[in-house]
Design a protein around this motif. Structure first.
Motif, PDB file in Angstrom:
ATOM      1  N   LEU A 115       0.667  -1.219  -0.178  1.00  0.00           N
ATOM      2  CA  LEU A 115      -0.007   0.153   0.046  1.00  0.00           C
ATOM      3  C   LEU A 115       0.977   1.371   0.272  1.00  0.00           C
ATOM      4  O   LEU A 115       0.638   2.225  -0.828  1.00  0.00           O
ATOM      5  N   THR A 116       2.182   1.211   0.663  1.00  0.00           N
ATOM      6  CA  THR A 116       3.091   2.222   0.703  1.00  0.00           C
ATOM      7  C   THR A 116       3.416   2.667  -0.549  1.00  0.00           C
ATOM      8  O   THR A 116       3.481   3.859  -1.042  1.00  0.00           O
ATOM      9  N   GLY A 117       3.660   1.478  -1.333  1.00  0.00           N
ATOM     10  CA  GLY A 117       4.126   1.633  -2.859  1.00  0.00           C
ATOM     11  C   GLY A 117       3.184   2.169  -3.808  1.00  0.00           C
ATOM     12  O   GLY A 117       3.411   3.163  -4.449  1.00  0.00           O
ATOM     13  N   VAL A 118       1.866   1.943  -3.608  1.00  0.00           N
ATOM     14  CA  VAL A 118       0.866   2.648  -4.027  1.00  0.00           C
ATOM     15  C   VAL A 118       0.514   4.196  -4.001  1.00  0.00           C
ATOM     16  O   VAL A 118       0.454   5.071  -4.691  1.00  0.00           O
ATOM     17  N   ILE A 119       0.861   4.497  -2.672  1.00  0.00           N
ATOM     18  CA  ILE A 119       0.937   6.079  -2.270  1.00  0.00           C
ATOM     19  C   ILE A 119       2.205   6.664  -2.980  1.00  0.00           C
ATOM     20  O   ILE A 119       2.033   7.821  -3.294  1.00  0.00           O
ATOM     21  N   ALA A 120       3.236   5.894  -3.074  1.00  0.00           N
ATOM     22  CA  ALA A 120       4.274   6.568  -3.789  1.00  0.00           C
ATOM     23  C   ALA A 120       4.131   6.837  -5.041  1.00  0.00           C
ATOM     24  O   ALA A 120       4.608   7.977  -5.536  1.00  0.00           O
ATOM     25  N   LYS A 121       3.591   5.734  -5.808  1.00  0.00           N
ATOM     26  CA  LYS A 121       3.304   5.890  -7.235  1.00  0.00           C
ATOM     27  C   LYS A 121       2.229   7.352  -7.462  1.00  0.00           C
ATOM     28  O   LYS A 121       2.526   8.213  -8.227  1.00  0.00           O
ATOM     29  N   LEU A 122       1.059   7.389  -6.441  1.00  0.00           N
ATOM     30  CA  LEU A 122       0.187   8.392  -6.518  1.00  0.00           C
ATOM     31  C   LEU A 122       0.890   9.722  -6.120  1.00  0.00           C
ATOM     32  O   LEU A 122       0.436  10.900  -6.764  1.00  0.00           O
ATOM     33  N   GLU A 123       1.994   9.582  -5.435  1.00  0.00           N
ATOM     34  CA  GLU A 123       2.658  10.965  -4.960  1.00  0.00           C
ATOM     35  C   GLU A 123       3.351  11.550  -6.002  1.00  0.00           C
ATOM     36  O   GLU A 123       3.374  12.554  -6.368  1.00  0.00           O
ATOM     37  N   MET A 124       3.910  10.610  -6.759  1.00  0.00           N
ATOM     38  CA  MET A 124       4.903  10.999  -8.027  1.00  0.00           C
ATOM     39  C   MET A 124       3.744  11.719  -8.979  1.00  0.00           C
ATOM     40  O   MET A 124       4.002  12.650  -9.628  1.00  0.00           O
ATOM     41  N   ILE A 125       2.491  11.051  -9.297  1.00  0.00           N
ATOM     42  CA  ILE A 125       1.518  11.712 -10.456  1.00  0.00           C
ATOM     43  C   ILE A 125       0.991  13.030  -9.723  1.00  0.00           C
ATOM     44  O   ILE A 125       1.066  13.959 -10.393  1.00  0.00           O
ATOM     45  N   VAL A 126       0.912  13.100  -8.483  1.00  0.00           N
ATOM     46  CA  VAL A 126       0.426  14.376  -8.136  1.00  0.00           C
ATOM     47  C   VAL A 126       1.498  15.419  -8.188  1.00  0.00           C
ATOM     48  O   VAL A 126       1.095  16.647  -8.308  1.00  0.00           O
ATOM     49  N   GLY A 127       2.484  14.988  -7.723  1.00  0.00           N
ATOM     50  CA  GLY A 127       3.852  16.060  -7.703  1.00  0.00           C
ATOM     51  C   GLY A 127       4.299  16.332  -9.038  1.00  0.00           C
ATOM     52  O   GLY A 127       4.567  17.469  -9.146  1.00  0.00           O
TER      53      GLY A 127
END
Length: 197
Positions: A115-127
């Protein structure tokens, strides 16, 4: 053209441990690499902007005629490292940003294993959207909302803390690559000019 690095760059690079050590999720490694590349590209952007502002101050009014402007830029080039240093800084920034964008392009190919990896990917997209677009247009507020929800359930990613030595080494690497590229372009131009004479 000077290949001398600005004083903020180091001479060598030690391997950098991921900021998210201890977790073996490819998405976390990807976000760590992206954060490093993004930070270095922003640093090089500031270097380029600083040189650009010095050139503008030293050349005076940008509304000058072409001949006067060329003379002024020539004088500025001798006083602050000039247009050659600016060209290298601009190209180094482009190289760093290109690496950042290549890492963003890997998001669909890297599978998160937590789940942390999913958050990381979304963080990149939003960033990435924060840097280039209008975050009020669909689907960005919706993606940001999902990211906030995931963080509320699973927790935040550890804050990114840039390592000074690796940042300097990365910036120096882009600087050297930019020097090589601009030197190769100048050599190619010289060759083309020599063959047309």
């Amino acid at each position: 053209m000077s290949t001398r690095n600005p004083s903020v760059f180091a001479e060598s690079r030690d391997e950098v441990e991921p900021q998210l050590a201890g977790v073996h999720d490819p998405a976390l490694q990807l976000v760590n690499d992206w954060q490093i590349a993004r930070y270095v590209s922003l640093l090089l952007c500031r270097v380029q902007q600083r040189l650009e502002s010095r050139m503008m101050v030293n050349t005076g009014n940008w509304g000058l005629t072409a001949d006067l402007r060329n003379q002024a830029e020539s004088k500025a080039g001798h006083t602050v490292g000039g247009s050659a240093a600016y060209a290298v800084a601009r190209e180094a920034e482009v190289l760093a940003m290109t690496e950042t964008l290549k890492l963003q392009d890997l998001i669909p190919q890297v599978a998160a294993s937590s789940l942390t990896g999913v958050i990381a990917k979304l963080e990149m997209i939003v960033g990435a959207d924060r840097d280039i677009g209008d975050p009020t247009d669909f689907p960005w507020p919706h993606i940001a909302s999902v990211l906030r929800d995931l963080k509320a359930v699973a927790g935040e990613l550890p804050p990114y803390r840039p390592d000074r030595a690796s940042t300097r080494a990365d910036a120096a690497r882009y600087w050297q690559n930019a020097c090589k590229l601009l030197r190769a372009l100048a050599d190619e131009d010289a060759l083309l000019n020599a063959t047309t004479l």
